[in-house]
Structures are given as C-alpha cells and as structure tokens.
Design a protein around this motif. Structure first.
Motif, PDB file in Angstrom:
ATOM      1  N   PHE A 110      -1.113  -2.258   6.546  1.00 15.46           N
ATOM      2  CA  PHE A 110      -1.606  -2.238   5.173  1.00 15.46           C
ATOM      3  C   PHE A 110      -0.459  -2.020   4.193  1.00 15.46           C
ATOM      4  O   PHE A 110      -0.489  -2.515   3.074  1.00 15.46           O
ATOM      5  CB  PHE A 110      -2.676  -1.156   4.998  1.00 15.46           C
ATOM      6  CG  PHE A 110      -3.860  -1.397   5.879  1.00 15.46           C
ATOM      7  CD1 PHE A 110      -4.786  -2.384   5.559  1.00 15.46           C
ATOM      8  CD2 PHE A 110      -4.037  -0.678   7.051  1.00 15.46           C
ATOM      9  CE1 PHE A 110      -5.860  -2.640   6.385  1.00 15.46           C
ATOM     10  CE2 PHE A 110      -5.113  -0.928   7.880  1.00 15.46           C
ATOM     11  CZ  PHE A 110      -6.030  -1.911   7.551  1.00 15.46           C
ATOM     12  N   PHE A 111       0.547  -1.290   4.635  1.00 10.85           N
ATOM     13  CA  PHE A 111       1.728  -1.113   3.803  1.00 10.85           C
ATOM     14  C   PHE A 111       2.419  -2.461   3.612  1.00 10.85           C
ATOM     15  O   PHE A 111       2.774  -2.848   2.494  1.00 10.85           O
ATOM     16  CB  PHE A 111       2.689  -0.104   4.448  1.00 10.85           C
ATOM     17  CG  PHE A 111       3.952   0.093   3.664  1.00 10.85           C
ATOM     18  CD1 PHE A 111       3.971   0.926   2.563  1.00 10.85           C
ATOM     19  CD2 PHE A 111       5.119  -0.573   4.019  1.00 10.85           C
ATOM     20  CE1 PHE A 111       5.131   1.095   1.820  1.00 10.85           C
ATOM     21  CE2 PHE A 111       6.280  -0.405   3.276  1.00 10.85           C
ATOM     22  CZ  PHE A 111       6.280   0.432   2.181  1.00 10.85           C
ATOM     23  N   TYR A 130       4.960  12.007   1.841  1.00 14.35           N
ATOM     24  CA  TYR A 130       4.758  11.050   0.749  1.00 14.35           C
ATOM     25  C   TYR A 130       5.896  11.157  -0.272  1.00 14.35           C
ATOM     26  O   TYR A 130       6.461  10.158  -0.709  1.00 14.35           O
ATOM     27  CB  TYR A 130       3.405  11.318   0.087  1.00 14.35           C
ATOM     28  CG  TYR A 130       3.090  10.428  -1.082  1.00 14.35           C
ATOM     29  CD1 TYR A 130       2.658   9.120  -0.879  1.00 14.35           C
ATOM     30  CD2 TYR A 130       3.220  10.878  -2.395  1.00 14.35           C
ATOM     31  CE1 TYR A 130       2.363   8.299  -1.947  1.00 14.35           C
ATOM     32  CE2 TYR A 130       2.925  10.066  -3.471  1.00 14.35           C
ATOM     33  CZ  TYR A 130       2.489   8.767  -3.244  1.00 14.35           C
ATOM     34  OH  TYR A 130       2.207   7.953  -4.308  1.00 14.35           O
ATOM     35  N   VAL A 190       1.964   1.722  -3.067  1.00 10.29           N
ATOM     36  CA  VAL A 190       1.970   1.185  -1.695  1.00 10.29           C
ATOM     37  C   VAL A 190       2.117   2.283  -0.642  1.00 10.29           C
ATOM     38  O   VAL A 190       1.628   2.132   0.476  1.00 10.29           O
ATOM     39  CB  VAL A 190       3.076   0.124  -1.482  1.00 10.29           C
ATOM     40  CG1 VAL A 190       2.789  -1.097  -2.328  1.00 10.29           C
ATOM     41  CG2 VAL A 190       4.454   0.679  -1.763  1.00 10.29           C
ATOM     42  N   SER A 235       0.375  -4.590   1.252  1.00  7.98           N
ATOM     43  CA  SER A 235       0.357  -4.197  -0.160  1.00  7.98           C
ATOM     44  C   SER A 235       1.714  -4.409  -0.822  1.00  7.98           C
ATOM     45  O   SER A 235       1.770  -4.742  -2.007  1.00  7.98           O
ATOM     46  CB  SER A 235      -0.155  -2.764  -0.332  1.00  7.98           C
ATOM     47  OG  SER A 235       0.562  -1.897   0.489  1.00  7.98           O
ATOM     48  N   THR A 236       2.808  -4.286  -0.059  1.00  6.24           N
ATOM     49  CA  THR A 236       4.107  -4.601  -0.665  1.00  6.24           C
ATOM     50  C   THR A 236       4.175  -6.101  -0.959  1.00  6.24           C
ATOM     51  O   THR A 236       4.651  -6.521  -2.016  1.00  6.24           O
ATOM     52  CB  THR A 236       5.285  -4.233   0.269  1.00  6.24           C
ATOM     53  OG1 THR A 236       5.074  -4.820   1.550  1.00  6.24           O
ATOM     54  CG2 THR A 236       5.411  -2.734   0.426  1.00  6.24           C
ATOM     55  N   ARG A 283       0.623   4.901  -0.363  1.00  5.27           N
ATOM     56  CA  ARG A 283      -0.656   5.504   0.020  1.00  5.27           C
ATOM     57  C   ARG A 283      -1.215   4.794   1.254  1.00  5.27           C
ATOM     58  O   ARG A 283      -2.196   5.237   1.834  1.00  5.27           O
ATOM     59  CB  ARG A 283      -1.657   5.411  -1.129  1.00  5.27           C
ATOM     60  CG  ARG A 283      -1.128   6.037  -2.389  1.00  5.27           C
ATOM     61  CD  ARG A 283      -2.188   6.722  -3.213  1.00  5.27           C
ATOM     62  NE  ARG A 283      -1.562   7.572  -4.198  1.00  5.27           N
ATOM     63  CZ  ARG A 283      -1.386   8.868  -4.054  1.00  5.27           C
ATOM     64  NH1 ARG A 283      -1.820   9.474  -2.973  1.00  5.27           N
ATOM     65  NH2 ARG A 283      -0.796   9.578  -4.996  1.00  5.27           N
ATOM     66  N   THR A 284      -0.605   3.680   1.623  1.00  2.00           N
ATOM     67  CA  THR A 284      -1.085   2.943   2.800  1.00  2.00           C
ATOM     68  C   THR A 284      -0.064   3.074   3.925  1.00  2.00           C
ATOM     69  O   THR A 284       1.068   3.492   3.711  1.00  2.00           O
ATOM     70  CB  THR A 284      -1.244   1.449   2.474  1.00  2.00           C
ATOM     71  OG1 THR A 284       0.037   0.932   2.109  1.00  2.00           O
ATOM     72  CG2 THR A 284      -2.215   1.236   1.338  1.00  2.00           C
ATOM     73  N   LYS A 285      -0.491   2.675   5.125  1.00  2.00           N
ATOM     74  CA  LYS A 285       0.387   2.797   6.279  1.00  2.00           C
ATOM     75  C   LYS A 285       0.360   1.528   7.117  1.00  2.00           C
ATOM     76  O   LYS A 285      -0.589   0.756   7.055  1.00  2.00           O
ATOM     77  CB  LYS A 285      -0.094   3.948   7.163  1.00  2.00           C
ATOM     78  CG  LYS A 285       0.238   5.301   6.585  1.00  2.00           C
ATOM     79  CD  LYS A 285       0.331   6.347   7.681  1.00  2.00           C
ATOM     80  CE  LYS A 285       0.958   7.601   7.135  1.00  2.00           C
ATOM     81  NZ  LYS A 285       0.027   8.322   6.253  1.00  2.00           N
ATOM     82  N   SER A 290       8.781  -3.507   4.506  1.00  2.00           N
ATOM     83  CA  SER A 290       8.324  -4.030   3.214  1.00  2.00           C
ATOM     84  C   SER A 290       8.556  -5.532   3.130  1.00  2.00           C
ATOM     85  O   SER A 290       9.612  -6.030   3.500  1.00  2.00           O
ATOM     86  CB  SER A 290       9.088  -3.342   2.081  1.00  2.00           C
ATOM     87  OG  SER A 290       8.863  -4.030   0.866  1.00  2.00           O
TER      88      SER A 290
END
Lengths: 312, 250
Positions: free
Chosen positions: A109-110, A206, A102, A113-114, A104-106, A54
């Motif tokens: 992309f994680f 999740y 966040v 998005s963080t 929902r992404t991996k 993150s």
C-alpha cells in the motif's frame, strides 16, 4: 590488495581529469550520470536503508526543477544559492506533506500510494497551464554562480557544470554515509529489519520514517535541480513514475542498502543503455537481459562482486 | 501503596467474542505474577493489552498509578513497560550487540542526531554490555542473532526488553520451544534479574512457573478462574478440572 587501495584514487583522478580529454558529448553524458547517482542515492536512503520502496520519488526530482524554472526570470540569471535553497526547501515541504500521508500505509500500500501521489503531481503539471502544461518550461538563463565577483562558474559551460555536479555528488555521498553511521541511522536500520519490535522498544517509527523521507526528498531535489540546470528545461516526464522506476532499477542493480550500490548501479545501467542504443534500436531487450543476469547471479547487486567485498 | 502495574476489569472483545473478560490483576517490584491456562485462554491477548499493542474494549490499566488509556506500544515502552514475545521478535541479521544497542539507544535522547557516528556515543555500547552480561550473552556479542541457537535467541528476546530499562516486564512464554536444559538456564536467568522488576509471566512450563511465581492466576476462556499463592491455587478443584480435562474445553 593494492588494487583495492589504488583503484578508488585512480577513479577519483579519472573523474577529475575527465573533462581534459573527453569531448563535449561525453562530458555532458558523465554529468548526466553524476546527477542520476545523486537521485538514485536519495532513493536508496528510503529503499535500501529504511525499507521503504517508493515509486513516486521522481516527484521530488522533477518538482525541484520546476521550482527553479518558475522562479527564474525570463531574461536574467537567478542567484544560484537563492535558487538552490528555494528548490531544496520547497521540495522539503512537499516531501513532508507527501510523507505524512504515504507513511500511514505499509508494504504494497505504501508503494501504491507513493505511485499515486507521484502521478497526481504528473497530471497536475501536465494538464494545467500553471507550469507550461505538457511542454514544460524553459530556463532561459541559467543561475549565476559567483562568489563576490572573484570566483565564477558558468553553468552553461559543460566543464564548469561537470565539476559543480561532481562536488555536489561527493557532498551528498558524504552526507548519506554520515546519516547511516549516526544514531538516527541506527534507528532506520531497526525499522528496516524489524519495525514492529522497533516500535515496541519505544521508537515512534512514524516520526523517524517521516524525517528520513524528507531528507531523501531534499537530496533528490539536489539531483533534480542540477538536471534542470543542465538541460535548461523541465517537463512533466521528470516527475513521472518512469523516472522513479528507472531509479529503483538502478538501486537494485547496484545493491540496495550500500552507499556504493547506487554509484555502481546508475553508472552501469546508463552506460549499458547508451552502448546498446548505439548498436541496435532493440536496445531495451538487451538491457533487460543484463538486468535479469545480474538479478540471477548477483542477488546482492553489483556490490556483491568479489572486488567490492571488504577484506576480512 | 499502588502496584507498579495493575489491570482492573480488563476486557477485550474480538467481534463479539470475549478473548479476555474482566481480568483484574496486579504486580509489584520484585514479584513474579504468573498467568497460566490452556491454549486460547487469552493469556497472549492479556499481554498484548498490557503492552499497548491492543486496545481494551473495557477496563483500566494503571502503570505506577498512571491510567494509560489510549497508550500504544511505543508510549508504554517509554513509560517503563517492557515485553518479550512468544514468537522470537528480534533483529535477525544484526549482531547481538547491535540488537541491544538499538534498544538501549531508545532511552537516550540522541536518536535524532544525524551526523556524529554511533561510535561517538560509547555510553550506548557500555549499557548494552551490561545487559548482555546479565543475560550471559557477552561471549556472543558479535554473532549475528540468526546464527544463534533457539535458546540463545530467546535470551536476546529478553535482552531487548531489559535494554529499555523497564520497571515492568511482560514475558510471553519465554520458554517457548526450549529443551529441558535451555529451560533450566532461562529459569535461572529470570531468577537472577527478578528483584529489579515487576514481572508478569505467561508460561506453559509448569515446573518453571512453580519455581518462579509468587502469585498465580489461572485463566480459562478469557476469564480468571483462580488467583492466589501458587501452592494454594494448584490445589483448587476448578483448576484441576481445567487442566485435567474436566468439563471445560481446552
């Protein structure tokens, strides 16, 4: 062998006695390191133990301080326990909202998005006047920590603050250690090593990641709360990605996925930075050299050093 | 009586191309239903549909009579459908025991416990030991999975599925990449555990297929061209054409 057993005791003794001989500046600096270790350890729960890198973790660190600043009356102290719980719980809610989105992404992309959510919070605090804008907010009177009038800590006193931080740090490290060793921690390991298979054997990954994300955000909030108390001020920089990136560097420098790693990484990097700042104004260049050297020669981080290896 | 797992008219299109087209098959406890066919026949896609990793374009899947429309892999697993993968998909840097522990724990309602140490739930390890024994992995319990031979890693692959106590086992080429000796061993292991599961077996190794299967389905280009008792199917002209290079492309 003897060194391995005696060393932790000596370090603990040193930490407890530090305020006796150190001067004000060093005690404050030591507290700053302890607070940072709390924050970096919380990030390590995501990065090192669950495999979630993150770049927005400072959002929780800073937001926690903001909650304290917003709740604190201008001219009277707040009850420490109320303020502390309010900060941690609000951040828990924020962590649940951010995490739900966040996670929902991996992968890359994680990370992105963080970063994006963290920066959104930064600009929200920076560009609106809801919480002091770019100047931030002051906490004029620090929270009042007393138990039924017979025991009292003065948080403006650097020594009192130091001990509070030390105790909270130990509690945080114990909590993290227990989480990692628990059945929940076992699932986190599964997710880190092979999330696909972990899903296929019946775990709703999740859900587990979200719970972990909320726990990590609340531990970060402990650090952010203490940082706000220490300086009596919060500003948007506290939630910025620089703080997240700095913490990520400390996780990696110390050794991700170990409880000791963030302790070593944070202490080393902060001491190195402080030392180089005294030497030269080009201190960042020297710090960079240290990081590159560790990355090259200690791929597991400082915990990879021989003295930290567990005896067979 | 319905079967433990049943597919009716199962179809999967990938941008217009039918990887699996109206496949109907079923399997019951104690039975091994083998699916064979040339590369690209849609066998792995079929397994991915049955395990919930892919959503069918059309058709139904019933597990023990329950229509599992919309179930993902996690729900399928919890319903009792275990699977193994063609490419070994285990926890490489964990010990064999820990591999099994993670899988076993998925059946116990303790995974949201944060404070007790894993060692305070000895049940997990006891069940893992049973699974390792069944797959003759007990002597390797404390070895890291990535330090094992390929054949042993394939056994761990099956162990992860078994540890979730499934009713249905979907095995995607369990013998993939194995030498002759390892293959024999795996066939023996599968024979030993077969009575407890409904097994759907995708496999290229014909010796293994004929040694194990009670029922044989042959797929070519996504379609079932023959299905029945192995000794009958092997005599089918269409099957021989498919395998011996008739009109059908490999």
């Amino acid at each position: 062998m003897i060194l391995r057993k005696v060393l932790p005791a000596l370090i603990l003794l040193g930490l407890v006695c530090l305020p006796l001989w150190g001067d004000r500046f060093y005690i404050q600096f030591a507290s700053k390191i302890l607070v940072m270790i709390i924050f970096v350890s919380s990030l390590n729960l995501l990065v090192g133990f669950t495999g979630l890198v993150s770049l927005g973790h400072a959002a929780f660190f800073g937001f926690s301080g903001y909650v304290l600043a917003i709740l604190s009356p201008l001219d009277s102290p707040m009850n420490f326990f109320v303020a502390f719980l309010a900060s941690i719980l609000s951040v828990g809610v924020l962590g649940a909202i951010f995490g739900a989105l966040v996670l929902r992404t991996k992968g890359i992309f994680f990370i992105m998005s963080t970063l994006a959510l963290g920066e959104m919070l930064f600009y929200f605090l920076h560009d609106t006047n809801l919480a002091g804008g770019s100047d931030g907010m002051y906490i004029n009177v620090r929270p009042n920590l007393s138990l039924f009038d017979w025991w009292h800590l003065d948080l403006a006193n650097v020594i009192h603050f130091y001990y509070l931080t030390l105790i909270l740090l130990f509690l945080v490290l114990i909590v993290i250690r227990r989480i990692i060793a628990s059945p929940f921690g076992r699932v986190l390991t599964g997710i880190r090593v092979n999330e696909h298979r972990t899903k296929a054997i019946g775990y709703n990954t999740y859900k587990f990641k979200l719970v972990c994300f909320v726990i990590a955000s609340m531990i970060a909030a402990v650090g952010g709360f203490l940082a706000a108390v220490q300086y009596g001020v919060v500003n948007p920089e506290m939630v910025g990605w620089h703080v997240s990136g700095h913490a990520l560097m400390m996780v990696i420098l110390g050794g991700k996925g170990t409880v000791l790693g963030p302790v070593l990484g944070t202490t080393t990097l902060m001491l190195v930075e402080e030392g180089f700042q005294m030497l030269t104004k080009h201190w960042q260049l020297l710090t960079g050299v240290v990081i590159v050297l560790v990355a090259l020669f200690l791929p597991k981080g400082l915990v990879g050093l021989k003295i930290f290896k567990k005896a067979p | 009586m319905g079967s433990l797992i049943e597919a009716r008219g199962l179809t999967k299109n990938f941008s217009g191309l039918a990887a699996v087209s109206s496949v109907t098959l079923s399997c019951d406890r104690g039975m091994i239903h083998a699916v064979i066919g040339p590369n690209g026949a849609g066998k792995s896609t079929l397994i991915n549909l049955l395990s919930g990793e892919l959503r069918p374009t059309d058709g139904q899947i019933l597990v023990d009579g329950v229509n599992v429309k919309g179930y993902g892999p996690t729900k399928m697993s919890l319903l009792g459908v275990g699977r193994s993968y063609q490419r070994t998909n285990i926890y490489p840097n964990l010990s064999v025991l820990e591999n099994c522990n993670i899988a076993v724990q998925s059946r116990l309602e303790i995974s949201m416990r944060f404070f007790g140490a894993v060692t305070s739930y000895p049940d997990v390890e006891a069940r893992s030991k049973q699974v390792m024994q069944r797959l003759q992995l007990d002597s390797l319990a404390h070895k890291k999975a990535n330090e094992l031979s390929h054949g042993e890693q394939r056994q761990v692959e099956i162990a992860l599925a078994l540890a979730t106590e499934p009713k249905v086992l979907l095995l995607d080429e369990p013998l993939a990449g194995m030498g002759a000796e390892e293959s024999l061993r795996m066939v023996e292991l599968l024979r030993n555990i077969r009575s407890d599961f409904a097994m759907i077996l995708v496999e290229h190794d014909m010796d293994a297929v004929f040694a194990l299967a009670d029922h044989l389905t042959v797929m070519v280009n996504g379609e079932v061209i023959e299905s029945g008792k192995p000794e009958v199917v092997r005599l089918s002209r269409r099957v021989q054409e498919a395998y011996l290079g008739g009109d059908i492309d490999e």
